[in-house]
Design a protein around this motif. Structure first.
Motif, PDB file in Angstrom:
ATOM      1  N   UNK A  81       0.830  -1.203   0.000  1.00 51.95           N
ATOM      2  CA  UNK A  81       0.000   0.000   0.000  1.00 51.95           C
ATOM      3  C   UNK A  81       0.859   1.245   0.000  1.00 51.95           C
ATOM      4  N   UNK A  82       1.927   1.226   0.765  1.00 51.72           N
ATOM      5  CA  UNK A  82       2.821   2.381   0.811  1.00 51.72           C
ATOM      6  C   UNK A  82       3.402   2.668  -0.569  1.00 51.72           C
ATOM      7  N   UNK A  83       3.788   1.618  -1.284  1.00 56.20           N
ATOM      8  CA  UNK A  83       4.320   1.799  -2.638  1.00 56.20           C
ATOM      9  C   UNK A  83       3.223   2.284  -3.585  1.00 56.20           C
ATOM     10  N   UNK A  84       2.015   1.741  -3.413  1.00 50.65           N
ATOM     11  CA  UNK A  84       0.898   2.145  -4.274  1.00 50.65           C
ATOM     12  C   UNK A  84       0.617   3.637  -4.128  1.00 50.65           C
ATOM     13  N   UNK A  85       0.621   4.133  -2.895  1.00 50.92           N
ATOM     14  CA  UNK A  85       0.369   5.557  -2.668  1.00 50.92           C
ATOM     15  C   UNK A  85       1.433   6.400  -3.356  1.00 50.92           C
ATOM     16  N   UNK A  86       2.683   6.025  -3.184  1.00 49.33           N
ATOM     17  CA  UNK A  86       3.784   6.797  -3.764  1.00 49.33           C
ATOM     18  C   UNK A  86       3.716   6.814  -5.282  1.00 49.33           C
ATOM     19  N   UNK A  87       3.409   5.659  -5.870  1.00 49.17           N
ATOM     20  CA  UNK A  87       3.393   5.548  -7.328  1.00 49.17           C
ATOM     21  C   UNK A  87       2.238   6.316  -7.965  1.00 49.17           C
ATOM     22  N   UNK A  88       1.114   6.443  -7.259  1.00 49.19           N
ATOM     23  CA  UNK A  88      -0.070   7.077  -7.837  1.00 49.19           C
ATOM     24  C   UNK A  88      -0.223   8.544  -7.458  1.00 49.19           C
ATOM     25  N   UNK A  89       0.680   9.043  -6.630  1.00 53.23           N
ATOM     26  CA  UNK A  89       0.561  10.418  -6.149  1.00 53.23           C
ATOM     27  C   UNK A  89       0.582  11.427  -7.290  1.00 53.23           C
ATOM     28  N   UNK A  90       1.413  11.161  -8.294  1.00 59.35           N
ATOM     29  CA  UNK A  90       1.540  12.110  -9.412  1.00 59.35           C
ATOM     30  C   UNK A  90       0.273  12.207 -10.253  1.00 59.35           C
ATOM     31  N   UNK A  91      -0.630  11.247 -10.080  1.00 64.25           N
ATOM     32  CA  UNK A  91      -1.860  11.231 -10.873  1.00 64.25           C
ATOM     33  C   UNK A  91      -2.981  12.048 -10.243  1.00 64.25           C
ATOM     34  N   UNK A  92      -2.808  12.486  -8.992  1.00 63.07           N
ATOM     35  CA  UNK A  92      -3.901  13.151  -8.285  1.00 63.07           C
ATOM     36  C   UNK A  92      -3.595  14.619  -8.013  1.00 63.07           C
ATOM     37  N   UNK A  93      -4.673  15.385  -7.797  1.00 65.14           N
ATOM     38  CA  UNK A  93      -4.553  16.815  -7.533  1.00 65.14           C
ATOM     39  C   UNK A  93      -4.566  17.138  -6.047  1.00 65.14           C
ATOM     40  N   UNK A  94      -5.294  16.337  -5.277  1.00 61.99           N
ATOM     41  CA  UNK A  94      -5.469  16.629  -3.857  1.00 61.99           C
ATOM     42  C   UNK A  94      -5.532  15.311  -3.083  1.00 61.99           C
ATOM     43  N   UNK A  95      -5.041  15.346  -1.848  1.00 64.50           N
ATOM     44  CA  UNK A  95      -5.099  14.182  -0.965  1.00 64.50           C
ATOM     45  C   UNK A  95      -6.154  14.442   0.104  1.00 64.50           C
ATOM     46  N   UNK A  96      -7.050  13.496   0.300  1.00 70.62           N
ATOM     47  CA  UNK A  96      -8.049  13.578   1.365  1.00 70.62           C
ATOM     48  C   UNK A  96      -7.661  12.543   2.427  1.00 70.62           C
TER      49      UNK A  96
END
Length: 287
Positions: free
Chosen positions: A13-28
């Motif tokens: 999950x930690x890797x998934x978050x890091x890898x997909x961060x560039x695809x999103x505009x905001x973190x909730x």
């Protein structure tokens, strides 16, 4: 209570978050309104870095309203964007949607002026297990889009959910951290159900809960479990008396401690004991 909880899927999950961060505009980031400090994974700030962030305090219907007001003032004073939400009845959902749009208003307007095709705001939903991420997404989307459950670990992989033409949400599995430096953090997480009961000593956990409540909400447990007095009693002794009063008696006349412990934890989590917050802003130095 010694709790160590970092299974392999948490690393993924930690890797998934890091890898997909560039695809999103905001973190909730979703926290439990009853334990805003304990339910905040310290690794998430490092993973999400400088992305715009909204802090959602879910399960506000289970928390002490007066203490929640104190938290609201505290977050405002620190410059956090925070919203108190009940993902079951929808309290705060409209405010959350508006805040997501507001955070990206300048980017949306800039793209419009440049003639770029409008694209929806993409938000990543993060938080610890069983904090209500999937239930929140379903309420935002207005349909059963994400898997939900009352046990941690229901969401196994990332899921994109189209809320409307304006918002897309990325649901992610819950992530805990390798070690709880503060014993009280581990206890709070266990009490609220962020850690599976199956790996815990629930009698010790229920005793710990009564230790806490005997100091902060004594009238709640006296009334709920028809106790004569809890003065100078340990959490285990209070639990024994509660078990006796509830008729949790095993063969031979012994009190069924497992049964009364399960009852107490369930009644805390469903607010049958009362609306309770286990953390206050004045209890901590920083978040």
């Amino acid at each position: 209570m010694n709790i160590q909880w970092f299974p392999g899927h948490m690393n993924k999950t930690r890797r998934l978050l890091s890898e997909n961060l560039k695809m999103v505009d905001v973190v909730v980031e979703i926290l439990d309104a009853r334990i805003p400090v304990s339910s905040k994974n310290p690794e998430i700030d490092n993973i999400t870095k400088n992305k715009p962030k909204i802090i959602v305090l879910n399960k506000c219907d289970l928390a002490d309203k007066e203490i929640s007001e104190s938290w609201k003032k505290w977050y405002n004073s620190k410059g956090y964007t925070s919203i108190f939400v009940n993902s079951i009845d929808g309290t705060g959902i409209k405010q959350l949607k508006n805040k997501m749009r507001d955070l990206l208003k300048e980017r949306i307007e800039r793209d419009r002026q440049r003639g770029r095709i409008f694209r929806p705001v993409k938000a990543m939903i993060v938080g610890i297990p069983n904090v209500g991420k999937s239930s929140l997404i379903n309420k935002i989307a207005g349909r059963g889009s994400a898997a939900t459950g009352d046990k941690p670990g229901v969401t196994r992989g990332k899921q994109w959910i189209n809320v409307s033409n304006e918002i897309q949400l990325l649901d992610t599995p819950g992530i805990l951290w390798p070690k709880f430096e503060d014993r009280r953090v581990g206890i709070n997480l266990a009490i609220t159900g962020a850690i599976k009961d199956e790996i815990l000593d629930i009698v010790e956990l229920a005793s710990n809960l009564f230790e806490i409540l005997s100091e902060s909400y004594p009238e709640h447990i006296i009334k709920r479990y028809k106790l004569d007095s809890i003065e100078n009693k340990t959490g285990f002794e209070i639990l024994e008396e509660a078990g006796k009063n509830r008729g949790c008696i095993a063969s031979g006349g012994e009190i069924d401690m497992m049964r009364i412990s399960a009852i107490v934890l369930d009644e805390f989590r469903s607010a049958k004991i009362g609306k309770i917050s286990l953390e206050k802003p004045e209890d901590i130095k920083e978040v």
